[in-house]
Design an enzyme around this catalytic site. Structure first.
Site, PDB file in Angstrom:
ATOM      1  N   ARG A  46       0.855  -1.198   0.000  1.00 35.84           N
ATOM      2  CA  ARG A  46       0.000   0.000   0.000  1.00 35.84           C
ATOM      3  C   ARG A  46       0.891   1.249   0.000  1.00 35.84           C
ATOM      4  O   ARG A  46       0.629   2.215  -0.715  1.00 35.84           O
ATOM      5  CB  ARG A  46      -0.936  -0.001   1.225  1.00 35.84           C
ATOM      6  N   LYS A 136     -12.252  14.945   3.786  1.00 31.92           N
ATOM      7  CA  LYS A 136     -13.396  14.408   3.047  1.00 31.92           C
ATOM      8  C   LYS A 136     -14.273  13.555   3.953  1.00 31.92           C
ATOM      9  O   LYS A 136     -13.768  12.846   4.833  1.00 31.92           O
ATOM     10  CB  LYS A 136     -12.879  13.555   1.887  1.00 31.92           C
ATOM     11  N   GLU A 175     -19.158  14.901   0.464  1.00 28.43           N
ATOM     12  CA  GLU A 175     -19.406  13.997  -0.662  1.00 28.43           C
ATOM     13  C   GLU A 175     -20.673  13.155  -0.444  1.00 28.43           C
ATOM     14  O   GLU A 175     -20.620  12.079   0.142  1.00 28.43           O
ATOM     15  CB  GLU A 175     -18.203  13.052  -0.859  1.00 28.43           C
ATOM     16  N   LYS A 217     -18.351  17.469  -3.303  1.00 29.24           N
ATOM     17  CA  LYS A 217     -17.885  16.417  -4.213  1.00 29.24           C
ATOM     18  C   LYS A 217     -19.117  15.662  -4.687  1.00 29.24           C
ATOM     19  O   LYS A 217     -19.833  15.057  -3.885  1.00 29.24           O
ATOM     20  CB  LYS A 217     -16.906  15.484  -3.498  1.00 29.24           C
TER      21      LYS A 217
HETATM   22  P1  13P Z   1     -14.080   7.382  -7.604  1.00 28.72           P
HETATM   23  O1  13P Z   1     -13.526   8.449  -8.514  1.00 28.72           O
HETATM   24  O2  13P Z   1     -13.448   6.056  -7.788  1.00 28.72           O
HETATM   25  O3  13P Z   1     -15.582   7.350  -7.619  1.00 28.72           O
HETATM   26  O4  13P Z   1     -13.682   7.788  -6.125  1.00 28.72           O
HETATM   27  C1  13P Z   1     -13.833   9.069  -5.696  1.00 28.72           C
HETATM   28  C2  13P Z   1     -13.993   9.093  -4.240  1.00 28.72           C
HETATM   29  O5  13P Z   1     -13.354   9.851  -3.572  1.00 28.72           O
HETATM   30  C3  13P Z   1     -14.969   8.172  -3.619  1.00 28.72           C
HETATM   31  O6  13P Z   1     -15.166   8.510  -2.297  1.00 28.72           O
END
Ligand code: 13P
Length: 350
Positions: A46, A136, A175, A217
């Protein structure tokens, strides 16, 4: 003072023609992706994978920020230097995913709430000291099955999270991911997203969150993956731009797109078309995980020592998305280096 720090971060994140890399998959999520591609699921791998992305030469020409997961945030990229310190040196803003993933909610079968509010104020203080300047929190919404009650609960938590982040001097990315999985059509998608965003901004107002220091987002508006009617790129751009213009306050800090399970080429094309439906009153860019990483990860799985070959693929994908941010991307711009993948990998935490 805090407000200045937040504004400064927003301005840097929305540097013209740059995007934000989402490299914040939880250990469980990244391990799932590794497993599918036959990469041993170890802390070393990772680390090697995230190092490779961040140490890609010239990556800072294309991205203004990176979102990390807690494990990476606390790792050293090289002896004596954390990922956050390395990013700062390169002019990339380090961010942190602070939600603690999705859990089932009693008596609401198959619905998920996002956990992690407990102790968050303290964690924010710690992350700020470690260099995090944005963060986030992700909630998920299913177009057909999410109930208004669970959506409301998740949105309220987003508002609480945003208040605590701003208090700590960390710009919150909110998001509410409306999932691409499903059989819904594009109109049902827009309707649900419109409901979610209207209520989200209502909650932010109630809880007195400073909207100019918030980043949304969002998913794009499109028919579900299992829908019989596939959305055309024109429809996606049209519906998404209408949604953005009708639901998002003009004074928001900015908006970024997730890729949500679209292929890299679809995500790039749709971004370019959406940009061309502008101008928008707020800054707009991408914050992809899979649409940037999937072709790169496939190459990493084949030979993780082929650093030049792997990073070339990453740069190619970034260059395509830079074209999209200028509204200049068409699929014939693809060089073939990063446009084909065997499969779109798993969504985060699902
Ligand atoms: P994806 O672009 O793979 O949808 O991921 C964005 C993301 O931050 C999901 O939480």
């Amino acid at each position: 003072m805090k407000s200045e720090i937040l504004q400064n971060t927003i301005q840097k994140l929305f540097t013209k023609d740059k995007g934000i890399l989402a490299a914040d998959e939880s250990i469980k999520s990244i391990d799932k992706r590794f497993e599918i591609l036959g990469i041993p699921q170890t802390v070393e791998n990772r680390l090697a994978w995230r190092r490779l992305l961040i140490e890609t030469p010239d990556v800072s020409n294309y991205i203004s920020g990176v979102i990390f997961y807690d494990e990476t945030f606390k790792q050293e990229i090289e002896p004596g230097k954390t990922f956050a310190e390395y990013c700062e040196e390169k002019g990339i803003i380090p961010g942190i995913k602070v939600d603690e993933g999705l859990v089932d909610f009693p008596n609401f079968p198959n619905e998920k709430i996002t956990q992690g509010i407990d102790g968050l104020r303290k964690r924010f203080e710690e992350y700020f000291l470690l260099g995090a300047r944005f963060c986030k929190w992700r909630v998920v919404v299913d177009v057909k099955t999410s109930t208004d009650d669970i959506i409301e609960l998740n949105l309220r938590n987003l508002a609480i999270y945003a208040s605590l982040a701003q208090e700590a001097g960390i710009v919150p990315i909110l998001e509410p991911e409306v999932l691409y999985d499903g059989e819904h059509d594009i109109h049902e998608c827009r309707e649900k997203m419109s409901y979610v965003l209207t209520h989200l901004f209502g909650d932010l107002a109630i809880y007195r969150v400073d909207i100019k220091n918030v980043i949304l987002k969002t998913s794009m508006v499109l028919a579900g993956k299992k829908s019989i009617q596939k959305s055309t790129p024109e429809e996606i751009a049209e519906e998404t731009s209408i949604l953005l213009m009708s639901t998002i306050p003009e004074n928001i800090g900015g908006v970024v797109f997730l890729s949500g399970g679209q292929t890299p080429v679809e995500s790039t094309l749709n971004l370019s078309n959406i940009i061309n439906k502008g101008p928008y009153k707020f800054p707009l860019t991408y914050s992809y995980s899979r649409a940037l990483q999937d072709p790169v990860l496939e190459s990493f799985a084949k030979d993780m020592n082929n650093v030049d070959g792997i990073t070339k693929i990453f740069i190619d994908r970034l260059q395509m998305n830079t074209l999209a941010l200028k509204g200049e991307y068409t699929t014939d711009k693809e060089t073939g280096i990063s446009s084909t993948i065997n499969q779109v990998t798993h969504s985060q935490d699902l």
